[in-house]
Every structure is written in structure tokens, then in C-alpha cells.
Scaffold this motif. Sequence first.
Motif, PDB file in Angstrom:
ATOM      1  N   SER A 177       0.829  -1.210   0.000  1.00 52.62           N
ATOM      2  CA  SER A 177       0.000   0.000   0.000  1.00 52.62           C
ATOM      3  C   SER A 177       0.861   1.256   0.000  1.00 52.62           C
ATOM      4  CB  SER A 177      -0.925   0.003   1.225  1.00 52.62           C
ATOM      5  OG  SER A 177      -0.176  -0.134   2.418  1.00 52.62           O
ATOM      6  N   VAL A 178       2.177   1.098  -0.084  1.00 55.48           N
ATOM      7  CA  VAL A 178       3.097   2.228  -0.181  1.00 55.48           C
ATOM      8  C   VAL A 178       3.827   2.151  -1.517  1.00 55.48           C
ATOM      9  CG1 VAL A 178       3.428   2.297   2.313  1.00 55.48           C
ATOM     10  CG2 VAL A 178       5.018   0.972   0.909  1.00 55.48           C
ATOM     11  N   SER A 179       4.382   3.271  -1.951  1.00 58.45           N
ATOM     12  CA  SER A 179       5.173   3.273  -3.175  1.00 58.45           C
ATOM     13  C   SER A 179       6.559   2.712  -2.877  1.00 58.45           C
ATOM     14  CB  SER A 179       5.289   4.685  -3.743  1.00 58.45           C
ATOM     15  OG  SER A 179       6.060   5.507  -2.887  1.00 58.45           O
ATOM     16  N   LEU A 180       7.184   2.113  -3.876  1.00 55.33           N
ATOM     17  CA  LEU A 180       8.517   1.542  -3.713  1.00 55.33           C
ATOM     18  C   LEU A 180       9.400   2.011  -4.854  1.00 55.33           C
ATOM     19  CD1 LEU A 180       9.513  -1.888  -2.410  1.00 55.33           C
ATOM     20  CD2 LEU A 180      10.498  -1.157  -4.572  1.00 55.33           C
ATOM     21  N   VAL A 181      10.603   2.466  -4.525  1.00 53.22           N
ATOM     22  CA  VAL A 181      11.563   2.892  -5.532  1.00 53.22           C
ATOM     23  C   VAL A 181      12.805   2.038  -5.423  1.00 53.22           C
ATOM     24  CG1 VAL A 181      12.572   4.689  -4.026  1.00 53.22           C
ATOM     25  CG2 VAL A 181      12.837   4.860  -6.512  1.00 53.22           C
ATOM     26  N   VAL A 182      13.342   1.648  -6.575  1.00 48.02           N
ATOM     27  CA  VAL A 182      14.571   0.859  -6.606  1.00 48.02           C
ATOM     28  C   VAL A 182      15.665   1.696  -7.264  1.00 48.02           C
ATOM     29  CG1 VAL A 182      13.873  -0.283  -8.770  1.00 48.02           C
ATOM     30  CG2 VAL A 182      15.647  -1.307  -7.333  1.00 48.02           C
ATOM     31  N   ASP A 183      16.839   1.648  -6.669  1.00 50.87           N
ATOM     32  CA  ASP A 183      17.980   2.437  -7.133  1.00 50.87           C
ATOM     33  C   ASP A 183      18.721   1.754  -8.279  1.00 50.87           C
ATOM     34  OD1 ASP A 183      17.340   4.003  -4.926  1.00 50.87           O
ATOM     35  OD2 ASP A 183      18.873   3.077  -3.657  1.00 50.87           O
ATOM     36  N   HIS A 184      19.459   2.548  -9.043  1.00 48.44           N
ATOM     37  CA  HIS A 184      20.527   2.093  -9.927  1.00 48.44           C
ATOM     38  C   HIS A 184      20.112   0.974 -10.881  1.00 48.44           C
ATOM     39  CE1 HIS A 184      22.452   4.529  -7.022  1.00 48.44           C
ATOM     40  NE2 HIS A 184      22.778   3.589  -6.165  1.00 48.44           N
ATOM     41  N   PHE A 185      19.068   1.244 -11.664  1.00 52.94           N
ATOM     42  CA  PHE A 185      18.630   0.292 -12.692  1.00 52.94           C
ATOM     43  C   PHE A 185      18.256  -1.073 -12.105  1.00 52.94           C
ATOM     44  CE2 PHE A 185      20.934   3.393 -15.230  1.00 52.94           C
ATOM     45  CZ  PHE A 185      20.222   3.456 -16.419  1.00 52.94           C
ATOM     46  N   ALA A 186      17.936  -1.115 -10.817  1.00 51.19           N
ATOM     47  CA  ALA A 186      17.550  -2.364 -10.149  1.00 51.19           C
ATOM     48  C   ALA A 186      18.630  -3.439 -10.246  1.00 51.19           C
ATOM     49  CB  ALA A 186      16.226  -2.897 -10.719  1.00 51.19           C
ATOM     50  N   GLY A 187      19.882  -2.998 -10.440  1.00 49.64           N
ATOM     51  CA  GLY A 187      20.970  -3.972 -10.509  1.00 49.64           C
ATOM     52  C   GLY A 187      21.019  -4.762 -11.799  1.00 49.64           C
ATOM     53  N   LEU A 188      20.317  -4.307 -12.825  1.00 42.59           N
ATOM     54  CA  LEU A 188      20.341  -5.003 -14.109  1.00 42.59           C
ATOM     55  C   LEU A 188      21.759  -5.019 -14.680  1.00 42.59           C
ATOM     56  CD1 LEU A 188      17.014  -3.514 -15.473  1.00 42.59           C
ATOM     57  CD2 LEU A 188      17.438  -5.959 -15.042  1.00 42.59           C
ATOM     58  N   LYS A 189      22.032  -5.983 -15.530  1.00 42.56           N
ATOM     59  CA  LYS A 189      23.405  -6.234 -15.965  1.00 42.56           C
ATOM     60  C   LYS A 189      23.578  -6.014 -17.462  1.00 42.56           C
ATOM     61  CE  LYS A 189      23.577  -9.755 -12.330  1.00 42.56           C
ATOM     62  NZ  LYS A 189      23.920  -8.782 -11.302  1.00 42.56           N
ATOM     63  N   THR A 190      24.830  -5.856 -17.849  1.00 46.15           N
ATOM     64  CA  THR A 190      25.209  -5.792 -19.259  1.00 46.15           C
ATOM     65  C   THR A 190      26.306  -6.826 -19.515  1.00 46.15           C
ATOM     66  OG1 THR A 190      26.916  -4.136 -18.793  1.00 46.15           O
ATOM     67  CG2 THR A 190      24.721  -3.311 -19.416  1.00 46.15           C
ATOM     68  N   ALA A 191      26.541  -7.090 -20.790  1.00 46.06           N
ATOM     69  CA  ALA A 191      27.586  -8.059 -21.142  1.00 46.06           C
ATOM     70  C   ALA A 191      28.956  -7.582 -20.678  1.00 46.06           C
ATOM     71  CB  ALA A 191      27.587  -8.288 -22.648  1.00 46.06           C
ATOM     72  N   SER A 192      29.198  -6.269 -20.732  1.00 46.36           N
ATOM     73  CA  SER A 192      30.515  -5.759 -20.320  1.00 46.36           C
ATOM     74  C   SER A 192      30.752  -5.982 -18.834  1.00 46.36           C
ATOM     75  CB  SER A 192      30.646  -4.275 -20.673  1.00 46.36           C
ATOM     76  OG  SER A 192      29.745  -3.472 -19.925  1.00 46.36           O
ATOM     77  N   LEU A 193      29.715  -5.879 -18.022  1.00 43.33           N
ATOM     78  CA  LEU A 193      29.855  -6.139 -16.591  1.00 43.33           C
ATOM     79  C   LEU A 193      30.164  -7.610 -16.342  1.00 43.33           C
ATOM     80  CD1 LEU A 193      29.622  -5.385 -13.580  1.00 43.33           C
ATOM     81  CD2 LEU A 193      27.166  -5.813 -13.762  1.00 43.33           C
ATOM     82  N   LEU A 194      29.426  -8.502 -16.998  1.00 47.27           N
ATOM     83  CA  LEU A 194      29.663  -9.938 -16.806  1.00 47.27           C
ATOM     84  C   LEU A 194      31.076 -10.316 -17.243  1.00 47.27           C
ATOM     85  CD1 LEU A 194      26.255 -11.421 -18.016  1.00 47.27           C
ATOM     86  CD2 LEU A 194      26.987 -10.912 -15.680  1.00 47.27           C
ATOM     87  N   THR A 195      31.522  -9.746 -18.349  1.00 50.49           N
ATOM     88  CA  THR A 195      32.876 -10.031 -18.835  1.00 50.49           C
ATOM     89  C   THR A 195      33.912  -9.549 -17.830  1.00 50.49           C
ATOM     90  OG1 THR A 195      32.157  -9.851 -21.132  1.00 50.49           O
ATOM     91  CG2 THR A 195      34.515  -9.610 -20.705  1.00 50.49           C
ATOM     92  N   TYR A 196      33.707  -8.360 -17.274  1.00 53.94           N
ATOM     93  CA  TYR A 196      34.602  -7.833 -16.233  1.00 53.94           C
ATOM     94  C   TYR A 196      34.677  -8.781 -15.047  1.00 53.94           C
ATOM     95  CZ  TYR A 196      36.418  -4.657 -12.646  1.00 53.94           C
ATOM     96  OH  TYR A 196      37.167  -4.088 -11.629  1.00 53.94           O
ATOM     97  N   GLN A 197      33.567  -9.438 -14.733  1.00 54.85           N
ATOM     98  CA  GLN A 197      33.512 -10.354 -13.604  1.00 54.85           C
ATOM     99  C   GLN A 197      34.000 -11.749 -13.961  1.00 54.85           C
ATOM    100  OE1 GLN A 197      29.260  -9.551 -12.870  1.00 54.85           O
ATOM    101  NE2 GLN A 197      29.825  -8.780 -10.858  1.00 54.85           N
TER     102      GLN A 197
END
Length: 324
Positions: A177-197
Motif C-alpha cells: 500500500s506504499v510506493s517503492l523505488v529501486v535504485d541504480h537500474f535495479a541492478g540489471l546487468k550488461t555483457a561488459s559487466l559480466l565479462t569484467y567479472q
Amino acid sequence: MPSLASTASIDHSITPEQDRICPRGSWDVHHHIFDLDKFPLSPTRHFTPSPASLASFESFQHSLGIEHPCIAHGLSFGTDPSSLLHYLKYFDGTARAYACIDIETASDEEIQNLKAQGVSGIRIDYHLHKAQHDLQRQIECIKRYSDRVTPFGWGLQIYHPHPEFYDALTPIISSLSVSLVVDHFAGLKTASLLTYQGIDASDFDAATQPGLQSICDLLRSNKLWIKLSAPYRCSEDTTYQDMKPLVRALVDANPDRVLYGSDWPHTQPFHRRPKDLKGEDVESFVEFDDMAWLKTLKSWLTSEEWEKFMVHNPRRFTGYDRND
């Protein structure tokens, strides 16, 4: 990839009117201020930030042409909102904030007092609850915090690095019953991030990754706000061009529910933090070209979407109704 450095090395001079990129009345709905000589850090913090003063923050905002801040309570201050209240008083009604408080000990009167001073909602510290990587603990936190703040019309703010959790979180968030906000693209990923990891991303498609559809469904149903902030938490592409499919997917889902946040002074993303990071370990900040990112973002949006993103959406998100 972005390098780590003090924000003091970045030019924060005021932007001339003819070079202004942000519309009049623009907001930054996610940033921190660390006046460490004025406000004590929590003994339970998970890291120690470098100093980032109010004066430096104002200079930074002026350089972008942003007029309204919505301060995200730095988790390193724990559940003491003293710094937030100091900054809200300084900004004299033109700012808003999301606070971290102890919901077990805070009285109704104290919460009402925070709201009267410009606090729009509460930030859940998943580090404190050891819920960063624990779906069931996150569900418990969301329910418990929601029950506590519902009578006051406050919202909830969350962030964790598991977008795949949103498939299971959707019915929980939809029932709030309250609004909810998620920060920073909700932690979604890109191929460059996965490759870095060190993860094979040869078959990875950012636009079809686990969790994205559920996040978009929540946006479409007006059950979620999302901050398009801190792309360096999602990407290791130096131009952040691989963020475009995520930006367009989220904006297309609901252009009325996307928000801009700088994440100034740019604390380090999870994937760059050492595994053995201790609370007393001092972190430097990510050196990030905010103006270049804003120009990139603007190029991906229509003029109507840009105006909503920077001005109209944050006004509704924060409940800001002043005529300025």
C-alpha cells in the motif's frame, strides 16, 4: 572503465545558460553528502566513505543545472537522520530526502516530525539486515517496513544486486500500500559487466535477462519507481552505450515512473569492492563524467520523456507541490 579518484579532481564550475542540458526545475533524486567532520559515522557501517561536503555537492549540482536534491541517506551514517535534517533545513523546503531509521524504536511522533521536515520515505539497509543476497530476508524487510510506514504515506527505497529476484518479489511489491523505488537500474546487468567479472557473456542479451520483464511489469502497473542512476554499477563499457537497451526498455514500460539520480559522489559499485571490505576501510570515489552521461541519456529520450524524467516525475515521486 571508470577509474577511482577523489571528486575534487572534477571541474564543477557553474554551467553557462547556453550550455544548459537540464530543464528548469530538474531534480537529482539519488546522491549523498558526507560531511564527516560534522556528523559521526555508524559503528556498524559496512564501509567508510571519503569526505564529500555540502559545498562540493552544491557546486556539482550547479554545474549540471539541477535545482532540487532528494538526498539518499548514506548507509554509513546508520539510522541517525541528523545529517539529513541539517541539509533539509539548509535547502529551506526545496529538497526532499529518504532516511534510514530504526523502525523498532522510532515513535509515531518522531516519524511525523521527519515527514514535516521533508523526509519522503525510508531507505531499507539490506546490509544491516544481512539481506543483500537473501530473497526471503528481503521479503521480510519489505513487509515489515511497509507496515510501519503505511500510516504516514511514506515510500520505501531498496537496492540489491539481484535483478532475478524481481520475479519472486513482484507479488509482494504489487500488494504494497506504499510506493517503492529501486535504485541504480535495479541492478540489471550488461555483457561488459559480466565479462569484467570473468563470466562468459557471449550469449547474454541485456534486453531478455532474468528479472527485467518483471521490473517492467511493475513499472507498467505503477507499483514501482526506478532510478536510472549510476550506470557504472551495471556496465564496464567506457561509453555506457550498452546501457541503451535497458534505458529504452524501462522508459518504454512507463515513462512516468523513471527518475534521474547522479549517485554523487559516486561510491564504489559492489563488483569493485574487495570481498574482505571492513567497516573502517576508507573508500575513494569513482571518477565519473556526469555531464557526458546526461547527454547520452538525453540522446536516447524524446523531449517529452526528458522533461518528465528530470522535472515532472520527481515532483510526483517526492510529493513536491511548491510552485517553483
